[in-house]
Design a protein around this motif. Sequence first.
Motif, PDB file in Angstrom:
ATOM      1  N   ARG A  64       0.828  -1.201   0.000  1.00 16.66           N
ATOM      2  CA  ARG A  64       0.000   0.000   0.000  1.00 16.66           C
ATOM      3  C   ARG A  64       0.867   1.258   0.000  1.00 16.66           C
ATOM      4  O   ARG A  64       0.562   2.231  -0.705  1.00 16.66           O
ATOM      5  CB  ARG A  64      -0.907  -0.021   1.239  1.00 16.66           C
ATOM      6  CG  ARG A  64      -1.761   1.221   1.427  1.00 16.66           C
ATOM      7  CD  ARG A  64      -2.685   1.491   0.259  1.00 16.66           C
ATOM      8  NE  ARG A  64      -3.525   2.654   0.512  1.00 16.66           N
ATOM      9  CZ  ARG A  64      -4.110   3.374  -0.427  1.00 16.66           C
ATOM     10  NH1 ARG A  64      -3.943   3.052  -1.712  1.00 16.66           N
ATOM     11  NH2 ARG A  64      -4.872   4.405  -0.118  1.00 16.66           N
ATOM     12  N   ILE A  65       1.943   1.239   0.747  1.00 14.53           N
ATOM     13  CA  ILE A  65       2.844   2.395   0.782  1.00 14.53           C
ATOM     14  C   ILE A  65       3.472   2.615  -0.594  1.00 14.53           C
ATOM     15  O   ILE A  65       3.569   3.759  -1.067  1.00 14.53           O
ATOM     16  CB  ILE A  65       3.920   2.196   1.865  1.00 14.53           C
ATOM     17  CG1 ILE A  65       3.290   2.322   3.257  1.00 14.53           C
ATOM     18  CG2 ILE A  65       5.040   3.230   1.711  1.00 14.53           C
ATOM     19  CD1 ILE A  65       4.203   1.915   4.393  1.00 14.53           C
ATOM     20  N   ARG A  66       3.904   1.541  -1.243  1.00 11.75           N
ATOM     21  CA  ARG A  66       4.460   1.691  -2.597  1.00 11.75           C
ATOM     22  C   ARG A  66       3.427   2.277  -3.545  1.00 11.75           C
ATOM     23  O   ARG A  66       3.745   3.122  -4.400  1.00 11.75           O
ATOM     24  CB  ARG A  66       4.960   0.340  -3.115  1.00 11.75           C
ATOM     25  CG  ARG A  66       6.279  -0.109  -2.522  1.00 11.75           C
ATOM     26  CD  ARG A  66       6.900  -1.249  -3.319  1.00 11.75           C
ATOM     27  NE  ARG A  66       6.096  -2.463  -3.248  1.00 11.75           N
ATOM     28  CZ  ARG A  66       6.221  -3.386  -2.297  1.00 11.75           C
ATOM     29  NH1 ARG A  66       7.094  -3.220  -1.315  1.00 11.75           N
ATOM     30  NH2 ARG A  66       5.474  -4.464  -2.326  1.00 11.75           N
ATOM     31  N   GLU A  67       2.187   1.835  -3.403  1.00  8.77           N
ATOM     32  CA  GLU A  67       1.116   2.342  -4.250  1.00  8.77           C
ATOM     33  C   GLU A  67       0.907   3.839  -4.027  1.00  8.77           C
ATOM     34  O   GLU A  67       0.758   4.617  -4.978  1.00  8.77           O
ATOM     35  CB  GLU A  67      -0.172   1.578  -3.925  1.00  8.77           C
ATOM     36  CG  GLU A  67      -1.390   2.016  -4.715  1.00  8.77           C
ATOM     37  CD  GLU A  67      -2.627   1.247  -4.279  1.00  8.77           C
ATOM     38  OE1 GLU A  67      -3.679   1.891  -4.093  1.00  8.77           O
ATOM     39  OE2 GLU A  67      -2.543   0.011  -4.117  1.00  8.77           O
ATOM     40  N   LEU A  68       0.912   4.242  -2.762  1.00  5.06           N
ATOM     41  CA  LEU A  68       0.742   5.668  -2.443  1.00  5.06           C
ATOM     42  C   LEU A  68       1.916   6.489  -2.953  1.00  5.06           C
ATOM     43  O   LEU A  68       1.734   7.595  -3.477  1.00  5.06           O
ATOM     44  CB  LEU A  68       0.601   5.839  -0.930  1.00  5.06           C
ATOM     45  CG  LEU A  68      -0.705   5.353  -0.304  1.00  5.06           C
ATOM     46  CD1 LEU A  68      -0.590   5.308   1.213  1.00  5.06           C
ATOM     47  CD2 LEU A  68      -1.857   6.267  -0.708  1.00  5.06           C
ATOM     48  N   GLU A  69       3.125   5.974  -2.789  1.00  7.27           N
ATOM     49  CA  GLU A  69       4.312   6.712  -3.199  1.00  7.27           C
ATOM     50  C   GLU A  69       4.412   6.867  -4.709  1.00  7.27           C
ATOM     51  O   GLU A  69       4.963   7.851  -5.203  1.00  7.27           O
ATOM     52  CB  GLU A  69       5.562   6.016  -2.660  1.00  7.27           C
ATOM     53  CG  GLU A  69       5.704   6.111  -1.149  1.00  7.27           C
ATOM     54  CD  GLU A  69       6.905   5.357  -0.605  1.00  7.27           C
ATOM     55  OE1 GLU A  69       7.321   5.640   0.532  1.00  7.27           O
ATOM     56  OE2 GLU A  69       7.433   4.477  -1.321  1.00  7.27           O
ATOM     57  N   ALA A 116      -0.422  10.259   4.104  1.00  8.46           N
ATOM     58  CA  ALA A 116      -1.033   8.959   3.848  1.00  8.46           C
ATOM     59  C   ALA A 116      -0.063   7.796   4.061  1.00  8.46           C
ATOM     60  O   ALA A 116      -0.387   6.827   4.760  1.00  8.46           O
ATOM     61  CB  ALA A 116      -1.593   8.920   2.425  1.00  8.46           C
ATOM     62  N   ALA A 117       1.113   7.878   3.459  1.00  9.02           N
ATOM     63  CA  ALA A 117       2.073   6.776   3.595  1.00  9.02           C
ATOM     64  C   ALA A 117       2.595   6.675   5.022  1.00  9.02           C
ATOM     65  O   ALA A 117       2.782   5.571   5.545  1.00  9.02           O
ATOM     66  CB  ALA A 117       3.227   6.968   2.613  1.00  9.02           C
ATOM     67  N   ALA A 118       2.827   7.820   5.664  1.00 13.18           N
ATOM     68  CA  ALA A 118       3.282   7.811   7.059  1.00 13.18           C
ATOM     69  C   ALA A 118       2.228   7.177   7.960  1.00 13.18           C
ATOM     70  O   ALA A 118       2.557   6.397   8.869  1.00 13.18           O
ATOM     71  CB  ALA A 118       3.593   9.227   7.522  1.00 13.18           C
ATOM     72  N   ASN A 119       0.970   7.497   7.716  1.00 15.39           N
ATOM     73  CA  ASN A 119      -0.106   6.909   8.510  1.00 15.39           C
ATOM     74  C   ASN A 119      -0.187   5.404   8.296  1.00 15.39           C
ATOM     75  O   ASN A 119      -0.451   4.648   9.238  1.00 15.39           O
ATOM     76  CB  ASN A 119      -1.442   7.553   8.149  1.00 15.39           C
ATOM     77  CG  ASN A 119      -1.547   8.989   8.642  1.00 15.39           C
ATOM     78  OD1 ASN A 119      -0.808   9.402   9.526  1.00 15.39           O
ATOM     79  ND2 ASN A 119      -2.449   9.747   8.053  1.00 15.39           N
TER      80      ASN A 119
END
Length: 280
Positions: free
Chosen positions: A143-148, A158-161
């Motif tokens: 999910r973090i990769r997707e956001l980034e 968003a990614a930090a959360n």
Amino acid sequence: MFGFVVASASSLSDEEKARYQAVYCGLCRALGERYGQAARAALTYDLTFFVLLCDSLHEPAESTGEAHCVTHPVKMMPYARSSWTDYAADLSVALAYHKCLDDIADDGSLTARAGRAALAGAYAQAEARIPEQCAAIEQSMARIRELEKSREEPSPDAAANEFGQLLGELFGHDQGFWADSMRTFGNALGRFVYLMDAAVDYADDEKSGSYNPFVALGSTPVAMGETLSLVAADAADAFERLPLEQDLHLLRSVLYEGIWIQFNRTYRKNNETRDAVAGL
């Protein structure tokens, strides 16, 4: 995996330094015994902090001793281990393996590819021991990769959360009455770690075009320091609500000083930045 959640050696007594090293060595031994010598590459002081925290909260029985190791073949090294050391070893392998996958996805790093190959067998064992945590790490990192990689300007938080929620779940596991409190603390610490990584990597990410929430906002060092201070305060508030006595000064040296070491090193020439984070 993170490299930010470390003690400030200058604020520790000799006794505290010895204690810190013993718990670190205990984690190293657990990695070697549970996963083989190659897995010791996953050793970090970040998970050493987690062991110290859980040992202080629950005060489990500890095994202590002295032994030689690959790194110290001549000198006998004191070590301390508890049931939380084994769980930290499992998390160390899982987090390190997924960090390799993340680095490969980012830039095809040859070092990360070698790390993935070295840890593949250990990670398979970790999946068998902590399947829910491994699944959570896999889902959150994806999910973090997707956001980034999104070009739809996601919220800078968003990614930090997402990383905060992950660390909160990992910290809250099997904590009994204190599960919610540990989850809250882990969440704040995870957000801080993600944002601190972004602050330290600002120049490199700005040059390469890699996603960085602070670059996206055009943040100055002072602005980054202020944002990090707010998140660190959330972590400190959750930490101070835990009934901790054992190793309390050592734990506080991590949370109030050590987590700022890399930021201060990166921006040490900026007096204004130092003023912005002074007193933490």
